[in-house]
Write an enzyme that holds these catalytic residues in place. Sequence first.
Site, short mmCIF file in Angstrom:
data_model
loop_
_atom_site.label_atom_id
_atom_site.label_comp_id
_atom_site.label_asym_id
_atom_site.label_seq_id
_atom_site.Cartn_x
_atom_site.Cartn_y
_atom_site.Cartn_z
N LYS A 42 0.84 -1.21 0.00
CA LYS A 42 0.00 0.00 0.00
C LYS A 42 0.87 1.25 0.00
CE LYS A 42 -3.92 -1.80 2.68
NZ LYS A 42 -4.94 -1.57 1.64
N ARG A 70 -10.49 -11.29 1.77
CA ARG A 70 -11.35 -12.33 1.18
C ARG A 70 -10.67 -13.69 1.24
NH1 ARG A 70 -11.41 -8.94 -4.32
NH2 ARG A 70 -11.02 -7.33 -2.76
N1 BES Z 1 -8.10 -3.60 4.24
C1 BES Z 1 -8.24 -3.22 2.90
C2 BES Z 1 -9.53 -2.44 2.65
C3 BES Z 1 -9.44 -0.95 2.83
C4 BES Z 1 -8.77 -0.17 1.92
C5 BES Z 1 -10.07 -0.34 3.87
C6 BES Z 1 -8.72 1.20 2.07
C7 BES Z 1 -10.03 1.03 4.02
C8 BES Z 1 -9.36 1.80 3.11
C9 BES Z 1 -8.26 -4.44 1.99
O1 BES Z 1 -7.52 -5.50 2.43
C10 BES Z 1 -7.68 -3.99 0.68
O2 BES Z 1 -6.56 -3.60 0.67
N2 BES Z 1 -8.48 -4.06 -0.37
C11 BES Z 1 -8.07 -3.61 -1.64
C12 BES Z 1 -8.56 -4.60 -2.67
C13 BES Z 1 -7.99 -4.38 -4.04
C14 BES Z 1 -6.53 -4.74 -4.05
C15 BES Z 1 -8.74 -5.24 -5.02
C16 BES Z 1 -8.64 -2.21 -1.92
O3 BES Z 1 -9.81 -1.99 -1.56
O4 BES Z 1 -7.92 -1.38 -2.41
ZN ZN Z 2 -5.47 -5.38 1.87
#
Ligand code: BES
Ligand code: ZN
Length: 489
Positions: free
Chosen positions: A271, A345
């Site tokens: 991230k 997931r």
């Molecule tokens: N924990 C995150 C979801 C999230 C992202 C919550 C930003 C709050 C703010 C999750 O594990 C994640 O990173 N999801 C990705 C999925 C993507 C890679 C398909 C997302 O939402 O960017």
């Molecule tokens: Zn994630």
Amino acid sequence: MKTQLISTPKEKIDSGAVVLFLHEEQANFSDFKHSFDPSLVTLIEECYTCGEFKGESFEVTLIHQPAGFCASRLLLVGLGKDTEMSAARVRQGAGSAVRFATKRGIQDLALVPPSAIDSGDAVQALIEGALLGTYEPDAYQTQNKNVNNITTLTVLSDEKWAKRFDAGVAIADAQNFTRTLVNEPGNILTPNKLAEKAHQMALAAGLDVEILDHERIRELGMGSLLGVAQGSAEMPTMTIVKYAPDNPTPGIHLGLVGKAVTFDTGGISIKPATDMGRMKYDMAGGAAMLGAMKALARLKPQIPVTAVVPSVENMLGPQAQRPGDVVTSMSGKTIEVLNTDAEGRLILADALTYAQKLGCTHLVDAATLTGAIVIALGHERVGAFTNSDEWLSRVTRTAETVGEKFWAMPLDSEYKKLIESPIADLANIGPRWGGAITAAMFLKEFADPLPWVHLDIAGTAWLEEEKPYLAAGPSGIPVRALIALAMDL
Ligand code: BES
Ligand code: ZN
Ligand code: ZN
């Protein structure tokens, strides 16, 4: 902190402040008017006429040395229009009173139930809201701690509402337990530490608990969970907490599955640095399930309820899983991991399968699953997905009764092709658009054929800004809805 329900008349109670709830229309002040000292009536009426206090939602004002009262202050709290009254509004009003009082060093409050809603509902809403208002995410502040903390919260009503009062205490206590867990930083609350906290909670509450360790997880073939865990020095856990009533209603066993990523770096699909610190909250779904169980142990619903909380830390390192890796889930389905940041997931897949193995008949999962749900719904409503409209409407309706707002999201079969993989049964991501839906579609593959609701709480589990009735930080959603659901079933 002491909490009590007593039937002492409001004029007679000796406390730091007696809290009265008033509406926007001055006429509604007639609730109290006839019994008050005329000088106090004039004083309150003047507050309205000069506009100092309009009775708007969560507006608060203090009156010192109120004539005819033993208490040293009256705290007037606005609840808005009387036509809009609800238990949720009363809960928030109580929280606003507590937060206003705490900031001014008032430690002892006596709350008078407003007559606009049912008395039992009011008693529960008042103590619930007051206790929720006391929570501060300040566990790691060494200065000023415990300075202005509330010592006594009293609800002034008939003692025949003791059960409703106790329920309010249990529910708020559970929600605050969840908030405390969510606030813990990633270095302190590791997957093992979370399991240990769940263990302590369950033992104290009289619930059965089982913690699957790394070895057991491997034996059970939870390859999807293991793939995420392998990048971290912290070992994964899967915590199972069970509540079983003496004479259960046959045919129903509620399974509560919650994502508990104690820290989400994104893994190799790392991230950006901005706001990554927030990702300690990526265990809010799991923490909500544990909170709900804590309350259910006290409220004793008539159905068995099992919480399944898979926990990992999503890290990068020499052992971390690579984009493109293929893992085999416990269900036997293979998954191409195209993005290691879509890890929630992956761990939920094995947890949903395991919940089925444990005999659950109905499933609800909660997860801070996608940034896409925040784009879609912002910070007000939880995104709710399902494979059974009937089950979803039951869950959503129950949530509304306790002031938690869900919003039904689509899950048409057409979305399925977006998570197809050329080399495995499924891919763990779809294209950019509709990201919350493709994430839910992925989970559906592991929840079917049981009726299942997925709650994406990424936008709602953390309050960016303080509200009059709640501190900024972890919200504790959807603890109240889950408790209400189990009780309702
Ligand atoms: N924990 C995150 C979801 C999230 C992202 C919550 C930003 C709050 C703010 C999750 O594990 C994640 O990173 N999801 C990705 C999925 C993507 C890679 C398909 C997302 O939402 O960017
Ligand atoms: Zn994630
Ligand atoms: Zn995550």
